[in-house]
Design a protein around this motif. Sequence first.
Motif, PDB file in Angstrom:
ATOM      1  N   MET A  23     -25.750 -15.554  16.653  1.00 14.37           N
ATOM      2  CA  MET A  23     -27.092 -15.119  16.231  1.00 14.37           C
ATOM      3  C   MET A  23     -27.618 -16.072  15.160  1.00 14.37           C
ATOM      4  SD  MET A  23     -28.186 -11.345  14.795  1.00 14.37           S
ATOM      5  CE  MET A  23     -27.506 -10.432  16.159  1.00 14.37           C
ATOM      6  N   GLN A  24     -28.883 -16.449  15.288  1.00 11.22           N
ATOM      7  CA  GLN A  24     -29.489 -17.373  14.312  1.00 11.22           C
ATOM      8  C   GLN A  24     -29.641 -16.692  12.948  1.00 11.22           C
ATOM      9  OE1 GLN A  24     -33.279 -17.838  16.214  1.00 11.22           O
ATOM     10  NE2 GLN A  24     -34.157 -16.128  15.116  1.00 11.22           N
ATOM     11  N   SER A  25     -29.893 -17.489  11.894  1.00 10.16           N
ATOM     12  CA  SER A  25     -30.138 -16.902  10.577  1.00 10.16           C
ATOM     13  C   SER A  25     -31.467 -16.161  10.602  1.00 10.16           C
ATOM     14  CB  SER A  25     -30.184 -18.005   9.525  1.00 10.16           C
ATOM     15  OG  SER A  25     -28.907 -18.570   9.408  1.00 10.16           O
ATOM     16  N   LEU A  26     -31.440 -14.940  10.127  1.00  6.73           N
ATOM     17  CA  LEU A  26     -32.593 -14.052  10.313  1.00  6.73           C
ATOM     18  C   LEU A  26     -33.513 -14.007   9.094  1.00  6.73           C
ATOM     19  CD1 LEU A  26     -30.661 -11.020  11.846  1.00  6.73           C
ATOM     20  CD2 LEU A  26     -31.839 -12.856  13.080  1.00  6.73           C
ATOM     21  N   ARG A  27     -34.804 -13.893   9.390  1.00  2.00           N
ATOM     22  CA  ARG A  27     -35.803 -13.611   8.361  1.00  2.00           C
ATOM     23  C   ARG A  27     -36.292 -12.201   8.652  1.00  2.00           C
ATOM     24  NH1 ARG A  27     -40.400 -16.366   7.967  1.00  2.00           N
ATOM     25  NH2 ARG A  27     -40.269 -17.070   5.827  1.00  2.00           N
ATOM     26  N   ILE A  28     -36.023 -11.288   7.719  1.00  2.00           N
ATOM     27  CA  ILE A  28     -36.345  -9.888   7.994  1.00  2.00           C
ATOM     28  C   ILE A  28     -37.285  -9.313   6.927  1.00  2.00           C
ATOM     29  CG2 ILE A  28     -34.161  -9.498   9.185  1.00  2.00           C
ATOM     30  CD1 ILE A  28     -33.209  -7.938   6.719  1.00  2.00           C
ATOM     31  N   LEU A  29     -38.000  -8.281   7.338  1.00  2.00           N
ATOM     32  CA  LEU A  29     -38.906  -7.555   6.432  1.00  2.00           C
ATOM     33  C   LEU A  29     -38.481  -6.087   6.426  1.00  2.00           C
ATOM     34  CD1 LEU A  29     -41.517  -7.015   4.789  1.00  2.00           C
ATOM     35  CD2 LEU A  29     -42.769  -7.024   6.970  1.00  2.00           C
ATOM     36  N   ILE A  30     -38.320  -5.519   5.229  1.00  2.00           N
ATOM     37  CA  ILE A  30     -37.968  -4.099   5.089  1.00  2.00           C
ATOM     38  C   ILE A  30     -39.177  -3.362   4.518  1.00  2.00           C
ATOM     39  CG2 ILE A  30     -36.401  -2.432   4.013  1.00  2.00           C
ATOM     40  CD1 ILE A  30     -34.394  -4.789   3.677  1.00  2.00           C
ATOM     41  N   VAL A  31     -39.681  -2.386   5.259  1.00  2.00           N
ATOM     42  CA  VAL A  31     -40.882  -1.649   4.844  1.00  2.00           C
ATOM     43  C   VAL A  31     -40.504  -0.199   4.571  1.00  2.00           C
ATOM     44  CG1 VAL A  31     -43.293  -1.175   5.386  1.00  2.00           C
ATOM     45  CG2 VAL A  31     -42.133  -3.095   6.503  1.00  2.00           C
ATOM     46  N   ASP A  32     -40.550   0.197   3.321  1.00  2.00           N
ATOM     47  CA  ASP A  32     -40.209   1.579   2.945  1.00  2.00           C
ATOM     48  C   ASP A  32     -40.792   1.844   1.563  1.00  2.00           C
ATOM     49  OD1 ASP A  32     -38.740   4.040   2.216  1.00  2.00           O
ATOM     50  OD2 ASP A  32     -37.501   3.553   3.942  1.00  2.00           O
ATOM     51  N   ASP A  33     -41.347   3.023   1.365  1.00  4.28           N
ATOM     52  CA  ASP A  33     -41.926   3.327   0.049  1.00  4.28           C
ATOM     53  C   ASP A  33     -40.852   3.667  -0.976  1.00  4.28           C
ATOM     54  OD1 ASP A  33     -41.459   5.671   1.555  1.00  4.28           O
ATOM     55  OD2 ASP A  33     -42.715   6.834   0.195  1.00  4.28           O
ATOM     56  N   SER A  34     -39.630   3.912  -0.524  1.00  3.44           N
ATOM     57  CA  SER A  34     -38.546   4.245  -1.449  1.00  3.44           C
ATOM     58  C   SER A  34     -37.773   2.982  -1.812  1.00  3.44           C
ATOM     59  CB  SER A  34     -37.608   5.259  -0.777  1.00  3.44           C
ATOM     60  OG  SER A  34     -36.380   5.296  -1.466  1.00  3.44           O
ATOM     61  N   LEU A  65     -23.592  -5.580   4.593  1.00  2.00           N
ATOM     62  CA  LEU A  65     -22.289  -5.014   4.975  1.00  2.00           C
ATOM     63  C   LEU A  65     -22.037  -5.153   6.476  1.00  2.00           C
ATOM     64  CD1 LEU A  65     -22.211  -1.720   2.848  1.00  2.00           C
ATOM     65  CD2 LEU A  65     -20.784  -3.731   2.542  1.00  2.00           C
ATOM     66  N   ALA A  66     -23.121  -5.179   7.246  1.00  2.00           N
ATOM     67  CA  ALA A  66     -22.987  -5.289   8.702  1.00  2.00           C
ATOM     68  C   ALA A  66     -22.742  -6.729   9.137  1.00  2.00           C
ATOM     69  CB  ALA A  66     -24.243  -4.735   9.379  1.00  2.00           C
ATOM     70  N   SER A  67     -22.647  -7.628   8.165  1.00  2.00           N
ATOM     71  CA  SER A  67     -22.372  -9.052   8.440  1.00  2.00           C
ATOM     72  C   SER A  67     -23.417  -9.699   9.341  1.00  2.00           C
ATOM     73  CB  SER A  67     -20.986  -9.215   9.064  1.00  2.00           C
ATOM     74  OG  SER A  67     -20.012  -8.717   8.203  1.00  2.00           O
ATOM     75  N   LEU A  68     -24.646  -9.267   9.211  1.00  2.00           N
ATOM     76  CA  LEU A  68     -25.722  -9.925   9.968  1.00  2.00           C
ATOM     77  C   LEU A  68     -26.115 -11.202   9.219  1.00  2.00           C
ATOM     78  CD1 LEU A  68     -27.820  -6.755  10.794  1.00  2.00           C
ATOM     79  CD2 LEU A  68     -26.630  -8.195  12.451  1.00  2.00           C
TER      80      LEU A  68
END
Lengths: 132, 156
Positions: A1-12, A25-28
């Motif tokens: 799997m390629q190196s990921l660019r991720i966005l986390i959207v949550d008000d908390s 922890l999931a080693s992604l």
Amino acid sequence: MQSLRILIVDDSPAMRAYVRRTVQLASLPVKNVFEAGNGLEALEVVAKENREPNKLDLIFADLNMPVMNGEEFVTKLREDERDAKVPILIISTDATQKRVMRLRELGAQGYISKPCQPEMIRLKVQQILGEE
Amino acid sequence: MTEQLLQRDVEMATELVGAARDVLNVMFFTDILEEGDECACPKPFPLQVRVSFSGDQAGEFRMAVDEVAAGSLAGSFLGTDPVTGPTAEETDQVMGELGNMICGAFLSRFEKEGLFALSSPEVVRPEQGELPGVHRGLELMDGFMDLRVYWEPQPQ
């Protein structure tokens, strides 16, 4: 799997921290993590960060947020051709059948109901990115 | 109260504790040791979370915890240093999220076919007022928790 660019959207902030830690922890293989507190902020992040050659690989989104909720965010994102293909994984406490069906119709690629274990997130991410 | 309503309350209490156990097991790495109508903790609780819900069914959920439970659960969720522990702000944020998760998990279990909108969790210090409806007191591995759900009567 390629190196990921991720966005986390949550008000908390606590939940954003949990997802960030869970992804680790999931080693992604994560390269960049962006965060937003609601759907409107997320659209701004997408407008800035989802551009060639640095596209976003995945968006984790909550449903229950102020200003712009998760359903509205998915709908708005899918209206823009440039951003319509970014996979969205919903992580929410609302796991009723009606809600899950509605999100699929709107264009979310995956759904995880809280509580969720890191392994569940890893498997879902692999499934979504493998399907592309 | 009719037998049907009593039966519904028993089912609600079962699903409420089941939802709390799921969330605590999976995301907080802890468990419920005892459950009952009351818990042995000093009242009022120092911290309470309120979440109201609407949609196919309207009502309110409340979760109250003591300081021991709040600190332990927040530290476990965030993976903070056990010596320094989470800040008060972090603890409130995690308790808000915990209340939101238990409420959502309860609704998904009790009304599988329903469609709900949950309010943002409101953290109140100290606990204020009691809520009519279904109630369970829980003893956790660290500290105590009190759960209540009020189910608005459906119009006839």
